[in-house]
Design an enzyme around this catalytic site. Structure first.
Site, short mmCIF file in Angstrom:
data_model
loop_
_atom_site.label_atom_id
_atom_site.label_comp_id
_atom_site.label_asym_id
_atom_site.label_seq_id
_atom_site.Cartn_x
_atom_site.Cartn_y
_atom_site.Cartn_z
N ARG A 160 0.84 -1.19 0.00
CA ARG A 160 0.00 0.00 0.00
C ARG A 160 0.88 1.25 0.00
NH1 ARG A 160 -5.79 -0.65 0.54
NH2 ARG A 160 -5.79 1.61 0.70
N LYS A 162 7.77 -12.72 1.84
CA LYS A 162 7.55 -13.36 0.53
C LYS A 162 8.73 -13.12 -0.40
CE LYS A 162 2.75 -12.41 1.41
NZ LYS A 162 1.71 -11.37 1.34
#
Ligand code: 26V
Length: 813
Positions: free
Chosen positions: A550, A661
């Site tokens: 974001r 990740k």
């Protein structure tokens, strides 16, 4: 349950697909395109998962097992087909079937719309945790809202973000099971009547009622036949209201009336920048929480026929404060509806609930005006006042006469318009409260929740976040997964901690070569995506420098842009120097009302326009902004990244999960001493990560000392040059003042997130990145050691800790 290959599938997968093409989708198998094939593949997978589901549910009912219920406003699931095929071990067969239809499995999978029922980190974490719960075999349910419209789709028009609706259900979804007959009434408004006769429960004369209807999604476990359930609630007007309104013949009014009820589950609030203060949001929160608790109590009653053992059988987890009203709702259901004594109900409630906090930002902590709560949930407000009264008696007994501590701890903020503090309600109503990284949990007990931690030190714990290796390694990066299998065997697929066996392979030149080849293939794939989405050609041989999350000031995308502009100017100043070719990749959504975040997107775009077309750069720098960041786009980006940008101001990012990740896929991290970066550093080793900048205490000290960004800039020609270029329109020649606001926020607005204070340290770390890149073998060595060190960041490890320390729950595999 033991894990056996299904008796019906895989041999039958091709047959099942033919069957569903003809009978469910309604198309001749020879004429099916990717969307029809997707629907048929999904039906075949769904059927097998449903079989497992029914078996598991029956076993759990028979054994009357203890269960955990994970309440979350958001589940950012993404696509389900690839995950389902993997759980069933059917990817190989599916690829063969796709080929028989002259398609690739990827073409078919990519027609599935993302289920984007979340904003960002919090929602994606909930999805990873469901995967972990199912895989560990925990009897578990997720509960949330079946939003008709998920997170908005982001377009970029002339450099600006535009928001489009996300009608993800427009063509239906093969993954949901409407549960006919499972529905609960949820009531709002009205007033409360207190009976004269002692002991009689108060009567809530509600003003309105909606029906919450259950839609289930199956959550497959991996390496087990266990599956979990995600139950999402849709708001519907109660049937009798429907009838009366429509029978009166005034359809427009009837439709309007219906909408008043059904709007509750229409759209996800797309805001992670400020808590939504709107009444509809409060209604959403109560709607799904009440329906979920009624559902839980109904299941419990069916199995036990009593409530005094509720806490022995039920754990309910609050994902942030969004379901906090559940504390008051469980009290209401037990006391008002089921006749449990207040004290017994409270003892039960406190043992049932646990709560995770996901942000330290004081402005992000949810509060609701007392007046609004009175209007929407009058009985709950009474209950909250009584909980608060009892709690403040305890506070007074602990710190007699300390009015300050009373004011700070109270569930009601009385400093201005009276407001209910939802985090306080969660803490008082839970037996365990946790943060999401070691630093975050530590800061919680030392800052925002310090008084509570003094009162109840044992209530506060840490559970560091984790991500599911199924989606984020096995599915997203099959190339690396196969390479890992070849080197260390397949044990890591069941237990990610086994990745540590990879460390010695960093010294194997042949392995390093294969590792780099996998990375290069993933980068070629992403380069094609970039070309499609941005019409920019990027070189897969360049360093892929990735910041995806974001858009928020505290995450400091602008710091990355400043450094990119500095690099551009340096290339122009020394065009013949030995520059490391870089592709700087951004993606992320800005809240629609967050002006500064939208300006940052615009600046990234504008810098890209200039840099990407400047022939003097000779392709040694490219800047791209990938539109519409989503779970499925992330699956293409993570495996292709070389460098992971995790550069939030120290003390602001609760954990981060993108950082996990990326490192798991072999990116090196350039980051601050913040959130889970600190633990990543501990696991991959100081030499294999680029940590820079002010640490949390230094951030506080810098601000306390009267930080003066102007002074800093006067003394630093490089930063000054960058800011002057941006402010004078070097990247917006058609509108030179376009980006002055961003620059002014740094120079004159106080630079709250200390971009300029960290700039030199950041630039120096970036130079070290360049130096390492020039030695591909050394880079590969460190990248491999990153993968080897990431075993601890599996969602399975996080969920194991929750199961042991918070939920007191055992897996049934
Ligand atoms: C953030 C902020 C930031 C400051 C202004 C107001 C505001 C309001 C809401 C939020 C989002 C809070 C919830 C959230 O998504 N937190 C994220 O949770 C992730 C999973 O635990 C974690 O990895 C991220 O660091 C955290 O930002």
């Amino acid at each position: 349950m033991t894990h056996q290959p299904s008796p019906t599938l895989p041999a039958a997968l091709a047959k099942a697909i033919e069957h569903h093409l003809l009978h469910t989708v309604g198309v001749a198998p020879g004429e099916a395109g990717p969307p029809e094939l997707m629907a048929a593949f999904a039906q075949a997978v769904r059927a097998e998962l449903s079989r497992r589901w029914v078996a598991g549910e029956a076993a759990d009912r028979r054994d009357r097992v203890r269960r955990v219920y994970y309440l979350s406003m958001e589940f950012l699931i993404g696509r389900s087909l690839g995950n389902g095929l993997q759980a069933l071990g059917l990817q190989g067969e599916a690829a063969t079937s796709a080929a028989e239809h002259a398609r690739t499995l990827e073409d078919i999978e990519s027609t599935e719309p993302d289920a984007g029922l979340g904003n960002g980190g919090l929602g994606r974490l909930a999805a990873c945790f469901l995967d972990g719960m199912a895989t560990l075999g925990l009897p578990s349910y997720g509960y949330g809202i079946r939003y008709e419209f998920g997170m908005f789709a982001q377009g970029i028009q002339a450099g600006r973000q535009v928001e489009r609706p996300d009608p993800w259900l427009a063509d239906g979804t093969p993954w949901e099971f409407p549960r006919i007959g499972v529905h609960h009434p949820v009531r709002f408004g009205g007033w409360v009547e207190h009976s004269e006769s002692p002991g009689a429960p108060p009567l809530w004369r509600h003003a309105a009622e909606v029906d919450a209807k259950a839609f289930d999604h199956v959550v497959p476990g991996h390496g087990t036949e266990r599956v979990s359930t995600l139950r999402l609630w849709k708001a519907a007007a109660p049937a009798q209201i429907d009838l009366t309104a429509f029978n009166s013949g005034d359809y427009a009014r009837a439709a309007e009336f219906k909408n008043q009820f059904e709007n509750i589950s229409w759209v996800l609030y797309p805001n992670d920048s400020t808590p939504a203060g709107r009444e509809l949001r409060l209604r959403q929160e109560y709607f799904f929480t009440s329906a979920s608790l009624q559902d839980i109590l109904a299941r419990h009653w069916l199995e036990h026929g009593r409530f005094d053992n509720l806490a022995d059988q039920v754990a309910i987890h609050l994902n942030d404060t969004h379901p906090a009203i559940g504390v008051a709702e469980l009290m209401r259901l037990l006391v008002d509806e089921h006749g449990v004594a207040w004290a017994d109900a409270w003892a039960t409630t406190r043992r049932v609930f646990s709560y995770t906090n996901h942000t330290l930002m004081p402005e992000a902590l949810e509060t609701w005006p007392v007046a609004l709560m009175q209007h929407v949930l009058p009985r709950h407000l009474e209950i909250i006042f009584r909980i608060n009264h009892d709690f403040l008696v305890l506070v007074e007994a602990t710190w007699p006469g300390d009015g300050d501590v009373q004011r700070r701890l109270s569930l009601i903020d009385e400093s201005g318009e009276r407001r209910v503090r939802m985090a306080h309600l969660c803490i008082v109503g839970s037996h365990k409260v946790n943060g999401v990284s070691a630093l975050h949990s530590d800061l919680l007990v030392r800052t925002v929740f310090a008084d509570f931690a003094r009162l109840w030190p044992d209530r506060f714990i840490n559970v560091t976040n984790g991500v599911t290796p199924r989606r984020w390694l096995m599915q997203a990066n099959p190339g690396l997964s196969t390479l890992l299998d070849d080197a260390i065997g397949t044990g890591w697929r069941r237990d990610l901690a086994k990745l540590d066996a990879l460390a010695p392979w960093a010294e194997d030149a042949d392995f390093r070569q294969r590792f780099l080849e996998v990375k290069r293939a993933n980068k070629r794939h992403l380069a094609r995506t970039i070309d499609t989405l941005c019409h920019v050609a990027v070189d897969p041989a360049s360093l892929f420098d990735v910041q995806v999350k974001r858009i928020h000031e505290y995450k400091r995308q602008l710091l990355n842009v400043l450094h990119t502009v500095a690099r551009y100017r340096a290339i122009l100043a020394e065009p013949d120097a030995d520059w490391v070719p870089r592709t700087v990749i951004f993606a992320g959504k800005a809240a629609s009302s967050y002006h500064t975040a939208k300006q940052v997107i615009r600046l990234i775009h504008d810098v890209g326009q200039v840099v990407n077309h400047d022939v003097r750069v000779r392709d040694r720098l490219k800047v791209v902004f990938l539109p519409n960041y989503s779970v499925s786009l992330a699956e293409a980006i993570m495996p292709a990244a070389d460098l992971s940008e995790q550069i939030s101001t120290a003390g602001t990012e609760a954990s981060g999960t993108g950082n996990m990740k990326l490192a798991l896929n072999g990116a090196l991290t350039i980051g601050t001493d913040d959130g889970a970066n600190i633990e990543i550093r501990q696991h991959v080793g100081d030499d294999n990560i680029f940590i820079f900048g002010l640490r949390t205490p230094e951030v506080a000290a810098t601000r306390a000392a009267g930080y003066q960004p102007l002074r800093l800039v006067e003394a630093n020609p490089r930063v000054r040059g960058v800011l002057e270029a941006i402010a004078s329109g070097a990247f917006s020649p058609d509108e030179p003042a376009r980006h002055r606001g961003l620059v002014d926020s740094l120079l004159w607005g106080g630079d709250h997130y200390l971009l300029l204070a960290d700039f030199e340290a950041y630039a120096a770390a970036q130079s070290r990145v360049d130096d390492l890149w020039r030695d591909p073998q050394a880079w590969a060595r460190k990248a491999i050691l990153n993968v080897a060190g990431m075993g601890a960041f599996s969602a399975d490890r996080s969920i194991g800790e929750y199961a042991r320390e918070v939920w007191h729950l055992e897996g049934r595999r």
